[in-house]
Design an enzyme around this catalytic site. Structure first.
Site, short mmCIF file in Angstrom:
data_model
loop_
_atom_site.label_atom_id
_atom_site.label_comp_id
_atom_site.label_asym_id
_atom_site.label_seq_id
_atom_site.Cartn_x
_atom_site.Cartn_y
_atom_site.Cartn_z
N THR A 2 37.68 36.95 30.15
CA THR A 2 37.18 37.74 31.17
C THR A 2 37.61 39.38 30.86
OG1 THR A 2 37.87 38.38 33.38
CG2 THR A 2 39.25 37.13 32.16
N TYR A 10 45.44 36.31 37.05
CA TYR A 10 44.54 35.54 36.35
C TYR A 10 44.21 36.06 35.02
CZ TYR A 10 39.28 35.13 35.79
OH TYR A 10 38.07 34.74 35.00
#
Length: 325
Positions: free
Chosen positions: A118, A142
């Site tokens: 990501t 995250y």
């Protein structure tokens, strides 16, 4: 005989689209999923292997049964807000699960591994098109957990010769143009499906989280990529490895950032309906602007994002009016 590929999270939004792309490319995708957030009805293009990345034995069993030539790893917890409230959960599940998977992959003699990372690993770096050489400074758990997995893969490349392709991308949107697959999270937190549900009366007004960011209109800016284009890149990444190329990191995006308000404007045009909106406070861990460059993927993989924001919203709107699961 067709080659099998183990797709963790294959019953989820992106994983299911990747399975469809793999099947179209001649592979047999084996969706490895515990169905905690995925949907069994989304597993349409190959077998389902029920299992959990926190259970090493279930991974070993799936690898022994299907004997895949490669692993494509999507399964992860991915809610930024939740990761800020409970970072331990993200380190245990994302990093611990990935470690189990990587060790099982090595033990099974599988050499090719495609990882869904990501752009959240970059943190908040405004005014910069994020590419493979940009420094990674995540600002939420995250992103930190995904960066840790990237680093872990690097260790296994050095020690065991694991061949890896890592994809970094941010906002994935849209739905399968054929209407077979779409986005369905519970709870749903992604802007475009939440916005369309608000337009369709399936929920209340959309909350815009923060209107005082240092952007042109005060709302967060993101680079959106169509899920079908993203799935195509993953197949290309697998073929890159199978062709004998070395490990590589690729960023996937259009290079075009859109603010929350600009996305709302596009939705009004596509749906011909007003978007009910209320203003809210900023969410912890949200970056102001994330735009992802993909020149390397275009040059080396021959990948090209073919669908723009309007098509993403149109496909998602079509799916939201007639979801199959």
């Amino acid at each position: 005989m067709p080659e099998h590929v183990l797709v963790t999270g294959g019953a989820g939004y992106i994983g299911a689209h990747a399975c469809k792309a793999l099947a179209a490319a001649g592979y047999v995708p084996v969706a490895f999923d515990n169905l905690s957030t995925g949907w069994e009805a989304a597993v349409r293009y190959g077998p389902l292997a029920r299992g959990d990345l926190m259970d090493r034995a279930s991974i070993d069993a799936a690898l022994a049964q299907w004997k895949p030539v490669a692993v494509m790893h999507f399964a992860a917890l991915s809610l930024v807000g939740e990761s800020m409230k409970d970072p331990g959960l993200y380190w245990r599940v994302n990093v611990g699960g990935a470690l189990n998977l990587i060790e099982a992959t090595i033990a099974a003699g599988i050499g090719d591994f495609v990882f869904s990372s990501t752009c959240a690993t970059y943190g908040d770096q405004d005014g910069v098109v994020l590419d493979e050489d940009t420094a990674q400074r995540p600002i939420n758990a995250y992103g930190a957990s995904k960066l840790a997995i990237e680093q872990m893969l690097g260790n296994f490349r050095e020690s065991h010769g694991l061949r890896t392709v890592i994809f970094r991308y941010f906002n994935v949107a849209g739905a399968d143009p054929a209407g077979e697959l779409g986005e369905h999270h519970d709870p749903e937190t992604h802007l475009i499906p939440v916005m369309l549900d608000a337009i369709g009366g399936k929920r209340g007004a959309l909350t815009v989280f923060g209107s005082d960011y240092p952007t042109a209109d005060g709302t967060c800016v993101r680079d959106y990529v169509h899920v079908t284009d993203l799935a195509d890149a993953h197949v290309r990444g697998l073929r890159w490895l199978q062709a004998g190329h070395g490990s590589r990191v690729f960023c996937l995006g259009t290079g075009q950032g859109y603010s929350v308000r600009e996305v709302l404007d596009h939705a009004r045009v596509v749906t011909n309906r007003a978007v009910p909106v209320v203003e809210g406070a900023r969410r912890a861990g949200d970056a102001a602007k994330l735009v992802c460059g993909s020149a390397r993927a275009v040059t080396e993989l021959g990948w090209q994002p073919e669908r723009g924001l309007g098509e993403m919203i149109r496909d998602a709107w079509r799916w939201s009016q007639n979801p199959l699961y």
